[in-house]
Design an enzyme around this catalytic site. Structure first.
Site, PDB file in Angstrom:
ATOM      1  N   ASP A   1       0.869  -1.174   0.000  1.00  0.00           N
ATOM      2  CA  ASP A   1       0.000   0.000   0.000  1.00  0.00           C
ATOM      3  C   ASP A   1       0.905   1.223   0.000  1.00  0.00           C
ATOM      4  O   ASP A   1       1.593   1.504   0.987  1.00  0.00           O
ATOM      5  CB  ASP A   1      -0.891  -0.031   1.242  1.00  0.00           C
ATOM      6  N   HIS A   2       0.904   1.961  -1.124  1.00  0.00           N
ATOM      7  CA  HIS A   2       1.852   3.065  -1.283  1.00  0.00           C
ATOM      8  C   HIS A   2       1.578   4.217  -0.311  1.00  0.00           C
ATOM      9  O   HIS A   2       2.413   5.113  -0.152  1.00  0.00           O
ATOM     10  CB  HIS A   2       1.823   3.583  -2.725  1.00  0.00           C
ATOM     11  N   ARG A   3       0.425   4.203   0.340  1.00  0.00           N
ATOM     12  CA  ARG A   3       0.142   5.232   1.345  1.00  0.00           C
ATOM     13  C   ARG A   3       0.980   5.020   2.596  1.00  0.00           C
ATOM     14  O   ARG A   3       1.174   5.947   3.386  1.00  0.00           O
ATOM     15  CB  ARG A   3      -1.344   5.219   1.711  1.00  0.00           C
TER      16      ARG A   3
END
Length: 426
Positions: A394-396
């Site tokens: 999850d790039h967040r």
């Protein structure tokens, strides 16, 4: 006094339940603690125990049927007690919110008037009947397209000998073109399996509905990116053979994967994190969810504090969870609290794949099979065994460098199992 028993909310995400089995029937006496029914939730089939005492007067949901949480499940009371007024009151209360939208419906009554003039188009639908094609009176009763009738007439084919593959058995062009003399409907040589369309319709279980919703939310809200790495599994294969020979146990490759992932997560806490909207929770504990396939979908029981457990402890726990999952005996405590997830399809011969992140985790590791292939070692091409793993991030929460560092540590632990096993006893 009669009392209504309602569909319980047996998990945080449950909105609807299905009665898998009734253990009591109308007229049976029930004591507190008695198992009244088995209810299929969005995660598992769970036993519903009564907290009241009385006689089962009414069953509101039949076996195999579902209803929203708080629907009338049953009525308990004294033998012969009149419960109809209580039931009517509950049902009218549930229907109350639906009545306001129905008020305006009578208003557009004039719209119904044209329905009487609507018969005019009816003859149009019957227009295809008078086709200008010479057919017998028997053929005219068969369902067939005009083109199929014309071709059949030209070829001298009796439509009664043709099996239709169209809607509701309608004979269409392809049926005439594929027809061979001697292939009668119902005969042993009729290719019904090849020309007849068929299908099954299966009701979606509560579990699969929840899986679909959660994974859709994950896929379309969490910006996924993927990192793949190949691992030399020769050292693990040798270590596993030695361990099983010495201890008499049957430690699996998946146990090594879980153990190595847990050790790597302890060194890379960013990967062991969760996205919570306004905050990111970095977990100090390592709880690894292990995806287990069941008939209705996928369950993810959790190996808690996996970094502190031995290979044999992990092995026994995963086997126990797998058996409980297949028997639908997992409890909410078994699948809650994961901080990282592993999905392994290597046993199916899958070389590599990508997995959808299991909320609230920030990452999931997709594990492929161990594939024999030529590899280069010390400048020589030699036989080897490699395994590919893909980390979905999850790039967040996790950036590329953090994910890559985790995979490098994970790879190093599996390629040097002495270091991995040095962290705890086998």
């Amino acid at each position: 006094m009669a009392e209504i028993i309602r569909m319980p909310k047996m998990s945080d995400t449950m909105t609807e339940g299905v009665v898998a089995k009734w253990h009591k029937k109308v007229g049976d006496s029930i004591k507190p603690g008695d198992v009244v029914a088995e209810i299929e939730t969005d995660k598992a089939t769970m036993e519903f125990e009564s907290y009241q005492e009385g006689t089962l007067l009414y069953i509101g949901i039949e076996e195999g049927k579902g209803a929203p949480v708080d629907s009338v499940l049953a009525v308990l009371g004294k033998p012969g007690e009149d419960y109809k007024a209580l039931l009517d009151q509950a049902q009218s209360a549930a229907a109350a919110p639906v009545t306001p939208p129905q008020a305006p419906i009578p208003a557009p009554a004039p719209v119904a008037a044209p329905a009487k003039s609507a018969p005019a188009p009816a003859p149009v639908s019957a227009a295809p009947a008078p086709v200008v094609v010479p057919v017998s009176s028997d053929d005219a009763r068969l369902k067939a397209s005009p083109l199929a009738r014309r071709i059949a007439n030209e070829k001298g084919i009796d439509l009664r000998q043709v099996m239709g593959s169209g809607d509701h058995g309608r004979i269409v062009k392809r049926d005439i073109e594929w027809f061979k003399p001697g292939q009668f409907v119902g005969s042993a040589v009729a290719p019904s399996g090849l020309t007849k369309e068929s299908f099954d319709v299966t009701n979606v279980s509560q579990m699969r509905k929840t899986i679909a919703r959660r994974l859709s939310e994950s896929m379309f809200t969490a910006p996924h990116f993927y990192l793949t790495i190949s691992i030399d599994m020769e050292p693990v294969m040798s270590a596993r053979e030695s361990i099983n020979a010495v201890t008499g146990s049957k430690v699996s490759f998946n146990d090594f994967v879980i153990k190595a992932a847990a050790a790597a997560l302890r060194q890379h806490p960013k990967v062991n994190s969760s996205w919570l909207g306004d905050t990111i929770r970095t977990n100090h504990h390592v709880n690894i969810g292990v995806a287990v396939a069941v008939e209705e979908g996928l369950l993810v029981p959790v190996v808690r504090f996996a970094d502190t457990k031995t290979l044999r402890q992990i092995n026994a726990e995963v086997k126990s969870y797998a058996a409980k999952a297949k028997d639908k005996k997992l409890q909410p405590s078994d699948w809650e609290g994961n901080t990282f997830t592993i999905s392994n399809l290597g046993m199916y011969g899958i070389e590599d794949f990508t997995a959808i992140i299991n909320p609230p985790d920030a990452c999931i590791l997709a594990v492929g099979g161990i594939i024999p292939k030529p590899v280069v070692k010390n400048g020589q091409v030699v036989p080897g065994n490699e395994m590919k793993v893909t980390l979905s991030c999850d790039h967040r929460v996790v950036d590329g460098a953090s994910g890559a560092e985790f995979l490098r540590t994970f790879k190093g632990l599996l390629e040097n199992p002495v270091v991995l096993l040095g962290e705890a006893a086998i």
